[in-house]
Design an enzyme around this catalytic site. Structure first.
Site, PDB file in Angstrom:
ATOM      1  N   ASP A 192     -81.445 -50.114   9.132  1.00  0.00           N
ATOM      2  CA  ASP A 192     -80.185 -49.709   9.742  1.00  0.00           C
ATOM      3  C   ASP A 192     -79.654 -50.894  10.553  1.00  0.00           C
ATOM      4  O   ASP A 192     -80.391 -51.860  10.818  1.00  0.00           O
ATOM      5  CB  ASP A 192     -80.459 -48.489  10.638  1.00  0.00           C
ATOM      6  CG  ASP A 192     -79.243 -48.077  11.449  1.00  0.00           C
ATOM      7  OD1 ASP A 192     -78.160 -47.915  10.859  1.00  0.00           O
ATOM      8  OD2 ASP A 192     -79.383 -47.927  12.681  1.00  0.00           O
TER       9      ASP A 192
ATOM     10  N   ASP B  78     -76.707 -50.622  13.483  1.00  0.00           N
ATOM     11  CA  ASP B  78     -76.381 -50.279  14.870  1.00  0.00           C
ATOM     12  C   ASP B  78     -77.594 -49.714  15.598  1.00  0.00           C
ATOM     13  O   ASP B  78     -78.173 -48.699  15.192  1.00  0.00           O
ATOM     14  CB  ASP B  78     -75.248 -49.239  14.908  1.00  0.00           C
ATOM     15  CG  ASP B  78     -73.918 -49.816  14.448  1.00  0.00           C
ATOM     16  OD1 ASP B  78     -73.653 -50.995  14.723  1.00  0.00           O
ATOM     17  OD2 ASP B  78     -73.146 -49.075  13.800  1.00  0.00           O
TER      18      ASP B  78
END
Length: 348
Positions: A76, A78
């Site tokens: 991922d 963020d």
């Protein structure tokens, strides 16, 4: 040094013992005890929580045994590659980088803030059902994307906004990405954020390496270079699935790589490894906040949980072990081939 099994231990047995010792050292280096949430020193050190040490030890051995040529990394963006806390405040996600841009209208900023305060509590809720959260995230992302399209942004706007509102990378990210590039390990950034913003951030930081690919919500530009919408499908925190890379250059790059390390900060991120077939997936979750409320759920979902916005120290050590483990395996194979060849020559 003599093998613990004694001088009669075979080369294969010795290699397995070395591998086991290396993986146990990785676990020992990780602070598996959950420090008290008020322990600032432990938080600063980046405590790691492992619920099932035996299961993780087994996965570590298989990853190290397989070496770098069997590995790829799915991460991922963020608050996984970037810091959640920056100077005591919540850092910007890619959607927030966009909304903070000076070229955005006040009406968009007001709408984005209202939607965030309504939907974010649902995203992190431990009481809403999966179906409820899925529907809410779908609505949230679609409404935000519609709002962005009305702003008529350009590619130059994206470059400007990442300069205006810079993100802070988690400690160790630059080294991890650099190591993957040097060792030829494919690295997939799989994000429910904004592809164009992520790419601009990585390019600015010198981290958009040839082995790094991005799957995220990509803006659609018209012939005049103006954003008029987003390409399908919409990717949000509840539907991230590695099947989204089907037909992409990344899919070709990971053919035959049956081992994966998955990195994410949301419980839904664990889905990112679905869609491609793997023999081993080690899941690492970053629990950046609300430790007391969410540790149990994160411990059940992820193999390894990095607490309190901690660094990538465990991942960097693991990648080092995988790279050296693969080299050790290759050297062992060459040694056995040489011994077999020399034995055949003696018989002749």
């Amino acid at each position: 040094m003599a093998s613990p099994r004694g001088p009669d231990a075979t080369s294969d047995e010795q290699e397995e013992l070395v591998l086991l010792a290396r993986c146990r050292a990785l676990l020992s280096a990780a602070d598996s005890a959950v420090a008290d949430s008020t322990d600032a020193a432990a938080a600063a050190a980046g405590s790691v929580y492992i619920r099932d040490r035996n299961a993780v030890l087994d996965k570590l051995q298989r990853l190290v045994r397989g070496g770098k040529d069997a590995l790829h990394i799915i991460s991922d963006f963020d608050f996984t590659m970037t810091r959640y806390w920056v100077n005591g405040e919540r850092g910007p996600a890619t959607h927030r980088v966009l909304s903070a841009y000076s070229g955005m209208s006040d009406s968009y900023k007001s709408m984005e803030s209202e939607l965030f305060h309504h939907f974010y509590p649902i995203e992190i809720s431990t009481t809403h059902s999966h179906a409820e959260k899925y529907a809410a995230m779908e609505e949230w992302w679609c409404r935000v994307h519609d709002g962005i399209a009305r702003e008529r942004l350009t590619e130059a706007s994206v470059a400007a906004m990442v300069t205006e509102t810079p993100v802070t990378f988690r400690e160790g990210v630059e080294e991890l990405v650099g190591k993957c590039e040097r060792e030829g390990v494919p690295f997939l950034v799989f994000s429910a954020g904004l592809y164009d913003v992520i790419k601009a951030i990585l390019v600015r930081a010198g981290l958009k390496t040839p082995n790094l690919h991005i799957v995220s919500n990509r803006m659609k530009f018209d012939d005049g270079g103006v954003c008029v919408g987003f390409h399908e499908p919409t990717i949000h925190v509840m539907n991230k699935n590695e099947a989204g890379i089907r037909g992409s250059p990344y899919e070709q790059q990971v053919q035959g790589r049956r081992h994966a390390i998955l990195l994410g900060d949301s419980l839904g991120d664990v889905q990112m490894a679905e869609g491609l077939s793997h023999d081993v997936v080690l899941t690492v979750g970053f629990l950046n906040h609300s430790r007391d409320a969410q540790l149990e759920a994160y411990g059940r979902t992820f193999d390894v949980v990095v607490l309190d916005d901690g660094p990538m120290r465990f991942l960097r050590s693991l990648l080092d072990a995988i790279v050296s483990g693969g080299r050790g395996r290759d050297q062992g194979m060459r040694r056995r081939e040489r011994e077999t060849r020399e034995g055949n020559e003696k018989e002749i």
